[in-house]
Enzyme design. Structure first.
Site, PDB file in Angstrom:
ATOM      1  N   LYS A 178     -33.486  26.810 -15.437  1.00  0.00           N
ATOM      2  CA  LYS A 178     -34.098  25.408 -14.742  1.00  0.00           C
ATOM      3  C   LYS A 178     -33.344  24.266 -15.070  1.00  0.00           C
ATOM      4  O   LYS A 178     -32.947  23.539 -14.280  1.00  0.00           O
ATOM      5  CB  LYS A 178     -35.545  25.509 -14.756  1.00  0.00           C
ATOM      6  CG  LYS A 178     -36.108  24.280 -14.375  1.00  0.00           C
ATOM      7  CD  LYS A 178     -35.864  24.015 -12.662  1.00  0.00           C
ATOM      8  CE  LYS A 178     -36.266  22.779 -12.316  1.00  0.00           C
ATOM      9  NZ  LYS A 178     -35.825  22.506 -10.716  1.00  0.00           N
ATOM     10  N   LYS A 247     -36.408  12.935 -17.262  1.00  0.00           N
ATOM     11  CA  LYS A 247     -37.048  13.707 -18.381  1.00  0.00           C
ATOM     12  C   LYS A 247     -36.240  15.117 -18.536  1.00  0.00           C
ATOM     13  O   LYS A 247     -35.993  15.615 -19.682  1.00  0.00           O
ATOM     14  CB  LYS A 247     -38.627  14.072 -18.215  1.00  0.00           C
ATOM     15  CG  LYS A 247     -39.193  15.141 -18.907  1.00  0.00           C
ATOM     16  CD  LYS A 247     -39.247  16.413 -18.395  1.00  0.00           C
ATOM     17  CE  LYS A 247     -40.096  16.689 -17.022  1.00  0.00           C
ATOM     18  NZ  LYS A 247     -40.311  18.036 -16.811  1.00  0.00           N
TER      19      LYS A 247
HETATM   20  P1  NAD Z   1     -46.757  15.182 -10.743  1.00  0.00           P
HETATM   21  O1  NAD Z   1     -46.570  14.070 -11.792  1.00  0.00           O
HETATM   22  O2  NAD Z   1     -46.606  14.820  -9.103  1.00  0.00           O
HETATM   23  O3  NAD Z   1     -47.956  16.173 -11.043  1.00  0.00           O
HETATM   24  C1  NAD Z   1     -48.490  16.310 -12.454  1.00  0.00           C
HETATM   25  C2  NAD Z   1     -49.971  16.595 -12.404  1.00  0.00           C
HETATM   26  O4  NAD Z   1     -50.317  16.816 -13.901  1.00  0.00           O
HETATM   27  C3  NAD Z   1     -50.607  15.635 -11.721  1.00  0.00           C
HETATM   28  O5  NAD Z   1     -51.695  15.778 -11.081  1.00  0.00           O
HETATM   29  C4  NAD Z   1     -51.477  14.810 -13.088  1.00  0.00           C
HETATM   30  O6  NAD Z   1     -52.510  14.307 -12.872  1.00  0.00           O
HETATM   31  C5  NAD Z   1     -51.526  15.946 -14.218  1.00  0.00           C
HETATM   32  N1  NAD Z   1     -51.442  15.775 -15.275  1.00  0.00           N
HETATM   33  C6  NAD Z   1     -51.098  14.906 -16.251  1.00  0.00           C
HETATM   34  N2  NAD Z   1     -51.480  14.959 -17.294  1.00  0.00           N
HETATM   35  C7  NAD Z   1     -52.392  15.880 -17.442  1.00  0.00           C
HETATM   36  C8  NAD Z   1     -53.356  16.291 -18.469  1.00  0.00           C
HETATM   37  N3  NAD Z   1     -53.052  15.797 -19.851  1.00  0.00           N
HETATM   38  N4  NAD Z   1     -54.206  17.240 -18.349  1.00  0.00           N
HETATM   39  C9  NAD Z   1     -54.127  17.710 -17.032  1.00  0.00           C
HETATM   40  N5  NAD Z   1     -53.611  17.202 -16.017  1.00  0.00           N
HETATM   41  C10 NAD Z   1     -52.683  16.421 -16.193  1.00  0.00           C
HETATM   42  O7  NAD Z   1     -45.541  16.313 -10.999  1.00  0.00           O
HETATM   43  P2  NAD Z   1     -44.691  17.215 -10.224  1.00  0.00           P
HETATM   44  O8  NAD Z   1     -43.654  16.629  -9.625  1.00  0.00           O
HETATM   45  O9  NAD Z   1     -45.711  18.198  -9.591  1.00  0.00           O
HETATM   46  O10 NAD Z   1     -43.808  18.181 -11.331  1.00  0.00           O
HETATM   47  C11 NAD Z   1     -44.630  18.916 -12.369  1.00  0.00           C
HETATM   48  C12 NAD Z   1     -43.331  19.650 -13.063  1.00  0.00           C
HETATM   49  O11 NAD Z   1     -42.785  20.426 -11.961  1.00  0.00           O
HETATM   50  C13 NAD Z   1     -42.596  18.937 -13.789  1.00  0.00           C
HETATM   51  O12 NAD Z   1     -42.329  19.801 -15.109  1.00  0.00           O
HETATM   52  C14 NAD Z   1     -41.421  18.824 -12.869  1.00  0.00           C
HETATM   53  O13 NAD Z   1     -40.138  18.630 -13.690  1.00  0.00           O
HETATM   54  C15 NAD Z   1     -41.240  20.183 -12.265  1.00  0.00           C
HETATM   55  N6  NAD Z   1     -40.495  20.204 -11.077  1.00  0.00           N
HETATM   56  C16 NAD Z   1     -40.990  19.345  -9.944  1.00  0.00           C
HETATM   57  C17 NAD Z   1     -40.168  19.188  -8.868  1.00  0.00           C
HETATM   58  C18 NAD Z   1     -40.643  18.570  -7.685  1.00  0.00           C
HETATM   59  O14 NAD Z   1     -39.774  18.383  -6.672  1.00  0.00           O
HETATM   60  N7  NAD Z   1     -41.464  17.678  -7.688  1.00  0.00           N
HETATM   61  C19 NAD Z   1     -39.467  20.527  -8.522  1.00  0.00           C
HETATM   62  C20 NAD Z   1     -39.210  21.281  -9.618  1.00  0.00           C
HETATM   63  C21 NAD Z   1     -39.886  21.239 -10.585  1.00  0.00           C
END
Ligand code: NAD
Length: 310
Positions: A178, A247
């Protein structure tokens, strides 16, 4: 050793990605328990038939199978190893699947600390943006034991495209694949932005330049397809925040350092991304580094009537 596909799943991290993924687990018939640091989002899941847990430990105890989809390795660590963390509630023989874009060190530590408890751990990060998460069409890269991957396949199929759910190797391989995908894609973005800005500034029509590049050995999927979200719609993909892209780039160069490969190009791409984050803010979309070059040109690069013009 676990032998059956679980029917009850705990999901932690209901953000851009996790919201679509967890809803697709519900739609596929899994019983779902959810937790997020933002308690205000939980009511909606309860109305859809899920249960809400007050802590990761409570969620883990109630389900025995936990999926995390969290922003950074530090948050994953806190949610797994914190005082009311997953590990404090997960029964012996339980399962933890980390679908965050992260690194193996946290799971390695859990494996050491929970040795003898028979906990199955898989890394299974994804590609496909929030749109793919909502549609249940994610690409999933799984690292871990092949028997566990087989056992949990129906869980992955509820969230991903069955043709693109790939078992890529032992634990850690999913994270590595990834991170390398993101590194290359972000590198495509920066290189393409540079080339288009220079060509346009040198007097070439943007549409002509892009057509020439597409017809040449320098063509890329990024130039031909992904970039159209900017060129046609001015969409820099706010579904993936540039703070998270930075990140990922940091983790990618960390992996490179750990394995002893110098990565000059990746380091420059990371700096360009950090400049865009500093310029446009943490929540700006992952494609906003392209805007740095549009700002240099003093104009947006957009497609007009089927052609692209500056
Ligand atoms: P986001 O910031 O939209 O969501 C993260 C969620 O985690 C939020 O709802 C937040 O409230 C929650 N959270 C944060 N700290 C927490 C804690 N201590 N306890 C419980 N919940 C907590 O992020 P995202 O875009 O959904 O990304 C999540 C992961 O997926 C990341 O590692 C990102 O790199 C990866 N990713 C994102 C995408 C994208 O297009 N957004 C695509 C592929 C991979």
């Amino acid at each position: 050793m676990q032998d059956a596909t679980p029917t009850r799943i705990g999901f932690i991290g209901l953000g851009s990605m996790g919201s679509g993924m967890s809803r697709n687990l519900l739609r596929a018939g899994f019983e779902l328990v959810v937790h997020d640091a933002r308690p205000e989002v939980l009511d909606e899941y309860v109305s859809l038939g899920a249960q809400a847990a007050d802590s990761p430990a409570e969620l883990a105890a109630a389900t025995g199978t936990v999926i995390t989809m969290l922003p950074t390795p530090a948050v994953v660590n806190e949610v797994i190893n914190g005082p009311a963390g997953v590990l404090a509630g997960l029964p012996d023989g339980g399962t933890w699947i980390d679908m965050s874009t992260s690194v193996p060190s946290i799971a390695d530590d859990v494996r050491r600390r929970a040795a003898g408890r028979g906990i199955a751990i898989l890394d299974a990060p994804v590609s496909g943006m929030s749109v793919g998460a909502a549609a249940g069409r994610l690409q999933i890269f799984i690292g871990g034991d092949p028997d566990q991957v087989q056992r949990l396949r129906p869980v992955f199929e509820a969230m991903g495209d069955p043709e693109r759910i790939l078992h890529v190797g032992p634990h850690g391989a999913g994270y590595a694949v990834k991170l390398m995908i993101n590194q290359l894609w972000f590198s495509h973005l920066v290189a393409t932005a540079e080339v288009l800005a220079v060509g346009v500034k040198a007097g070439v029509d943007l549409g002509v330049l892009r057509d020439a590049l597409i017809a040449s050995p320098a063509n890329s999927n990024f130039l031909e397809h992904d970039l159209l979200s900017i060129l046609e719609h001015g969409d820099y993909d706010e579904g993936f925040a540039i703070a998270l892209a930075c990140k990922d780039l940091g983790l990618s160069t960390e992996v490179a350092a750990a394995v002893g490969i110098p990565v000059e190009v990746s380091a420059v791409v990371e700096q360009v991304y950090r400049r865009a984050r500093a310029t446009y803010g943490d929540r700006a979309g992952e494609m906003t580094p392209f805007r740095l070059y549009e700002d240099l040109l003093g104009t947006s690069l957009r497609l007009e009537t089927g052609r692209i013009s500056a």
